[in-house]
Enzyme design. Sequence first.
Site, PDB file in Angstrom:
ATOM      1  N   GLN A  10      37.111 -50.408  27.529  1.00 20.69           N
ATOM      2  CA  GLN A  10      37.780 -50.147  28.865  1.00 20.69           C
ATOM      3  C   GLN A  10      37.500 -51.473  30.196  1.00 20.69           C
ATOM      4  O   GLN A  10      36.303 -52.046  29.482  1.00 20.69           O
ATOM      5  CB  GLN A  10      37.960 -48.675  29.046  1.00 20.69           C
ATOM      6  CG  GLN A  10      38.616 -48.273  29.755  1.00 20.69           C
ATOM      7  CD  GLN A  10      40.063 -47.737  29.652  1.00 20.69           C
ATOM      8  OE1 GLN A  10      39.365 -45.996  29.276  1.00 20.69           O
ATOM      9  NE2 GLN A  10      40.781 -47.089  28.971  1.00 20.69           N
ATOM     10  N   THR A  46      32.634 -44.323  30.531  1.00 22.48           N
ATOM     11  CA  THR A  46      31.982 -43.431  28.835  1.00 22.48           C
ATOM     12  C   THR A  46      33.435 -43.758  27.882  1.00 22.48           C
ATOM     13  O   THR A  46      33.703 -41.834  28.497  1.00 22.48           O
ATOM     14  CB  THR A  46      31.507 -42.442  29.225  1.00 22.48           C
ATOM     15  OG1 THR A  46      30.152 -43.246  30.651  1.00 22.48           O
ATOM     16  CG2 THR A  46      31.229 -42.088  27.991  1.00 22.48           C
ATOM     17  N   HIS A  47      34.296 -44.303  28.000  1.00 17.87           N
ATOM     18  CA  HIS A  47      35.355 -44.291  27.199  1.00 17.87           C
ATOM     19  C   HIS A  47      34.891 -44.411  25.744  1.00 17.87           C
ATOM     20  O   HIS A  47      36.432 -45.932  26.005  1.00 17.87           O
ATOM     21  CB  HIS A  47      36.370 -44.445  27.991  1.00 17.87           C
ATOM     22  CG  HIS A  47      36.463 -43.797  29.518  1.00 17.87           C
ATOM     23  ND1 HIS A  47      37.639 -43.914  30.625  1.00 17.87           N
ATOM     24  CD2 HIS A  47      35.753 -42.895  30.033  1.00 17.87           C
ATOM     25  CE1 HIS A  47      37.605 -43.160  31.468  1.00 17.87           C
ATOM     26  NE2 HIS A  47      36.461 -42.151  31.381  1.00 17.87           N
ATOM     27  N   ASN A  48      34.498 -44.570  25.604  1.00 21.81           N
ATOM     28  CA  ASN A  48      34.072 -45.805  23.906  1.00 21.81           C
ATOM     29  C   ASN A  48      34.854 -44.854  23.205  1.00 21.81           C
ATOM     30  O   ASN A  48      35.402 -43.359  22.641  1.00 21.81           O
ATOM     31  CB  ASN A  48      32.638 -45.336  23.446  1.00 21.81           C
ATOM     32  CG  ASN A  48      31.967 -45.519  24.472  1.00 21.81           C
ATOM     33  OD1 ASN A  48      31.682 -44.835  25.411  1.00 21.81           O
ATOM     34  ND2 ASN A  48      31.357 -46.547  24.064  1.00 21.81           N
TER      35      ASN A  48
END
Lengths: 586, 247
Positions: free
Chosen positions: A345, A512-514
């Site tokens: 992101q 925490t947008h993997n």
Amino acid sequence: MVQKKPAVDAVLVGFGWTGAIMAQQLTEAGLNVVAIERGGWRDTPTHFPPTIAQDELRYYWRHEMFQETARETLTFRNNPAQRALPMRRWGSFLPGEGVGGSGVHWNGITYRFLPSDFEARTHNEQRYGPLPQDMTVQDYGVTYDELEPHFDTFEKICGISGRAGNLGGTIQEGGNPFEGWRSDEYPNPPLEMTFAQDRFEESARAMGLHPFPAPAANMSRAYTNPLGLSLAPCTYCGFCEKYGCGNYSKSSPQTTIIPVLMRKSNFTLRTNCEVLHVDKHPDGTRATGVTYVDAQGDVFEQPADMVILCAYQLQNTRLMMLSDIGEQYDPVTGQGVVGKNYCYQVMSSVQVFYDDAFTNGFVGAGALSMVADDYNGDNFDHSGLGFIGGGYISCSTTNARPIESRPVPEGTPEWGSAWKKAMRESFLKTTSVGVHGASMAHRLNYLDLDPTYTDAWGRPLMRMTYDFTANDRRMTDFITPIAADIARGMGGREIKINERTGSYDSMPYQTTHNTGGTIMGQSPADSVVNRYLQSWDLHNLFVMGAGAFPQNAGYNPTGTVAALAYWSADAIVNQYLRDPGPMVQA
Amino acid sequence: MVRISRRAFIRQILMAGTVVAGFPAAALGRQYRGGEGMPWEAGQTHTPYYGTEPGTFFTSAERACVDAITARLIPSDEDGPGAREAGVVEFIDRQMAGFFGRGQRWYMSGPWPEGLPTQGYQSQFTPAQLYREAIAALDAWCETNRGGSFAALEEDAQDEILTGIESGDVTFDGVSAETFFSLVKENAIEGFFCDPIYGGNRDMVGWSYVGFPGARYDYRDFVHHDGARIDLPPVALMGRPEWSAAQ
């Protein structure tokens, strides 16, 4: 010695949002389901009641509810010419662990991706011509129209607070006019906004933008979901992201699904048990179950007719690699798919400092936010801009937890009396306009196994090779100044622009947008799973989560992760169980 | 035989850093059978534990050094209290004596080549070791170059040295002054603003100073503040000092 457990219909690896959704849907269909979770049992009254939940040091800075890097981390480098080194402690993202997964400590921002996000290659090439060769963007293989009912289901399970912008194709005043069509209004009205959101709305509207309240998994009123579970009104305490909600006001697997599951005799949960690999049948066409180790060190085999990976994106990808399923992606030849298209992101922000007005940031909620979506996805004309995708621009008041939240104006020293005074003067008089940008896939951003470093069991860590791409940089350079314009119109004394420049840094927290690594697509040559999240290699193996995203959109991922899980569960129950085998012919 | 080796295994994983809040049983593999409802066991609420008891890691010289550094980072001045009033050094001492100081939950296996700035903490030292080594090096540097330990110097001289560490002009052999300084900054902020149960933010002076109301849980009455100041005295996890005779 490996001990064998009695066979079950389905074994789930990981018990967060997708694990809870799958368990619920499959047990409803009568299947006997076992979920295996690496972390421990966790629930509101025992682990984060309101007498202890508001503890910034413990939950954020000492990582109480996150995975321990001591046991397993990943190695990181910006490009293949560098040597990857272990992330010895978490920074840029915080993988969760334990029952409920990150669904316990998320903010609750619950978007649907745009219809065009699911057809990123087709849509953008039709409108703008061929994409650059290194941009390995592709269509999801499933359309927004197909996912719409499943978005709706999840929003009702969660009791999302929001305002529709497009009901069955008719644009609604006050909602997001750019969103895909909705079959129904949100189950709850929007949260109440504070001073900062009001200023943002005013400024954005004056610029001709279309601000609307962010869809929030924080309750704007008491709510009972379709499973009969009740949630309480949000109290705007400001301890959402990185914290469990002590008040039953944030949707989580614990508050919306798990209590129903735990009443079912055809469901079993095992905690503090870590799956080591998926077991394969010698004929190579299907999985036979999983092998796991419990915290006492005993190793078990859990045979199952179906294996469903429901862990975090990073874990699912690594489990595929450790189980030797599918071909590992090779960035030189472009062959192979496991580990391909890792995306993230691209975040930036603009702070606003007020002289007289108090923003009182401690009065907040995880998803308390006004948003403008005018520069997200393909909501604007990209002709001549040199990039695709975009991001939403928002003003959120989620917290003023002071270890984390220390806004000071441009030019303030980092310590000493001047810093201290600036911190005091700004602490209650600041807000921020954020840009939540998409991340487009690139040939050289990928995941594989590290050749040097190992986990607590002696197995290779995963290696992440990642940097922002030319597309990312042009996108953030274009949108951040627009956010700055909105910020300037919010009536503050000064602003401070935090651009996203330089290489990706693994330490400062971003999000925490993997995504990616087990991507979905239309053929085994371009993807790990088909449009139903079914493995192309082993037909009874399904892989949930944001690993399926071929590239990441300019939104928070949970809504789409959950819709994909419901869509996959629906396909399993209504198609796969009748005739087990590949649901899409390769 | 099985029992013993199992116990040894458990001890090993506990030492390795697995999260257990006082109850080792919490870390054992468990099965929850559906049909039995939501699990409930008495005495299992995970109240805070680590860092709530006094712990001592620092020698008195080390303590004096950390006290002096953190007092420059967050000075006590006419504008309000600083690290000293907040008990920051007490907080850091406890942290160093516990799992954080031991780097127990961090990945601390080698090899240890030099890292890039985007790769984060790559010191071979645990936080406690880093404090120990760097304080010794800092005091030795001060003795050699300024004729006294860091804590014995004038505040201006202390500021100059800290600024030198920050800019890379002051370096030590065998331990990174910059990594140390950045960790002390981080820990000082934590000690100034953490809940008082951890030994810092004593009497909630950090929270009072900036206007943070602390561990409150309901602001519904204040959502429509419309830019007006909300003046609420802070509350900590243990309440307010006047609520408790123990304080």
